[in-house]
Design a protein around this motif. Structure first.
Motif, PDB file in Angstrom:
ATOM      1  N   GLU A  13     -10.010   3.025  29.112  1.00  0.00           N
ATOM      2  CA  GLU A  13      -8.625   2.718  29.089  1.00  0.00           C
ATOM      3  C   GLU A  13      -8.287   3.023  27.958  1.00  0.00           C
ATOM      4  OE1 GLU A  13      -9.215  -1.642  30.417  1.00  0.00           O
ATOM      5  OE2 GLU A  13      -7.689  -1.294  32.066  1.00  0.00           O
ATOM      6  N   ASP A  14      -6.914   3.738  27.910  1.00  0.00           N
ATOM      7  CA  ASP A  14      -6.197   4.056  26.322  1.00  0.00           C
ATOM      8  C   ASP A  14      -6.975   4.555  25.281  1.00  0.00           C
ATOM      9  OD1 ASP A  14      -3.876   4.449  25.505  1.00  0.00           O
ATOM     10  OD2 ASP A  14      -3.732   2.480  24.591  1.00  0.00           O
ATOM     11  N   THR A  16      -8.554   6.587  22.508  1.00  0.00           N
ATOM     12  CA  THR A  16      -8.224   7.536  21.376  1.00  0.00           C
ATOM     13  C   THR A  16      -9.523   7.530  20.561  1.00  0.00           C
ATOM     14  OG1 THR A  16      -6.016   6.501  21.581  1.00  0.00           O
ATOM     15  CG2 THR A  16      -6.413   7.748  19.624  1.00  0.00           C
ATOM     16  N   GLY A  37      -5.175   8.356  24.347  1.00  0.00           N
ATOM     17  CA  GLY A  37      -4.785   7.425  25.188  1.00  0.00           C
ATOM     18  C   GLY A  37      -5.293   7.586  26.418  1.00  0.00           C
ATOM     19  N   SER A  39      -6.808   7.296  30.150  1.00  0.00           N
ATOM     20  CA  SER A  39      -7.547   6.266  30.867  1.00  0.00           C
ATOM     21  C   SER A  39      -8.079   6.987  32.304  1.00  0.00           C
ATOM     22  CB  SER A  39      -6.474   5.232  31.167  1.00  0.00           C
ATOM     23  OG  SER A  39      -5.935   4.505  29.982  1.00  0.00           O
ATOM     24  N   GLY A  74      -8.920   1.706  21.993  1.00  0.00           N
ATOM     25  CA  GLY A  74      -9.081   1.589  23.730  1.00  0.00           C
ATOM     26  C   GLY A  74     -10.420   0.994  23.859  1.00  0.00           C
ATOM     27  N   ARG A 237      -5.282  15.142  26.202  1.00  0.00           N
ATOM     28  CA  ARG A 237      -4.238  14.281  27.108  1.00  0.00           C
ATOM     29  C   ARG A 237      -4.572  14.642  28.725  1.00  0.00           C
ATOM     30  NH1 ARG A 237      -1.074  14.725  22.742  1.00  0.00           N
ATOM     31  NH2 ARG A 237      -0.144  12.651  21.925  1.00  0.00           N
TER      32      ARG A 237
END
Length: 272
Positions: A13-14, A16, A37, A39, A74, A237
């Motif tokens: 989750e999220d 980084t 970020g 997830s 995260g 990403r």
């Protein structure tokens, strides 16, 4: 398999992650952010593919799951435990048994001075504490599980083919009965026919053992063959994330479409 919380073995989750790129003229560290970020989740008994070009951040995510590198922010949760809460350098042995890895180049990941059976036996001895006949029987069964003739255990890695070397590496990863295996470009160093055999092996082992995989690859054709869900990474990403069918048939991002268009034809499913 129903999409309930208990089905999820790994949840990211999220996430980084950044690396230190050097220091300024004043001696302060300079950082470069690699993962931004991200997830995703991995269901029990399924394969999640992380796909992207070199430098996209896919192997970095795998290293974070293995706790080989720190994360900036995260969380990573395995079977309900948030592993990013553990102190750096304090990874429980139970986690190291539950989560194993198969690397890209088996020739480099295997000890050239150890016989194949000793390579697998060392992992069995370390994780399970077996000795003597019990150890030998366990190693023999692992060779059977990965489709390696037992007599090849008396050979060194350089005396084995690339596919045989990777089967030894997979047997070593299975030595402690893991529940999640990180496959970091696990077939990219193999020729096409050997790739197909190893993909079939991974699928069979998943069906027999209920294994979950995080499959890291730059090869979209291989990902489509093996994975249930996929995340396409660009510069740390996700450009697309979802089931293999939805991402491959209805990509949302131009980057994903460009990667798909670069492949003239996807291979069919490989038999186990």
């Amino acid at each position: 398999m129903s999409a309930v919380a208990d089905d999820v073995i790994l949840r990211v989750e999220d996430l980084t992650i950044r690396y230190e790129k050097g220091r300024s003229i004043w001696g302060t560290p300079r950082y470069g952010q690699v993962v931004h970020g991200v997830s995703f989740s991995v269901k029990r008994g399924e394969t999640f593919g992380l796909v992207g070009e070199s430098g996209s951040g896919k192997s970095t995510i795998g290293k974070a799951v293995l706790r080989q590198i720190p994360v900036l922010s995260g969380s990573i949760t395995f079977e309900g435990q948030t592993i990013t809460d553990w102190p750096e350098g304090k990874t429980p042995v139970t986690y190291r048994r539950a989560v194993q890895v198969v690397f890209q180049n088996p020739r480099l990941s295997l000890n050239a001075r150890m016989l194949a059976r000793d390579t697998v036996g060392e992992a069995v001895r370390f994780h399970l504490g077996l000795q003597g006949r019990e150890l030998d029987e366990r190693v023999a069964r692992l060779f059977d599980d990965v489709g390696l003739p037992r007599h090849l255990g008396d050979r060194y890695p350089d005396e084995l083919s690339g596919g045989q070397q990777q089967r030894v590496a997979i047997a070593r990863a299975l030595a402690c009965d893991p529940r999640l295996v990180i496959c970091d470009e696990a077939v990219s160093a193999l020729d096409v026919s050997t790739q197909a055999q190893v993909i079939g092996l991974l699928r069979r082992l998943q069906e027999e053992r209920g294994l979950s995989y995080v499959f890291i690859s730059h090869d979209l054709g291989v990902v489509r063959n093996l994975c249930h869900h996929v995340g396409v990474l660009q510069h740390g990403r996700f450009t697309d994330l979802g089931s293999v069918e939805s991402v491959f048939e209805r990509p949302r991002d131009d980057y994903t479409r460009a990667l798909l268009d670069a492949i003239p034809k996807f291979p069919g499913k490989v038999a186990a």
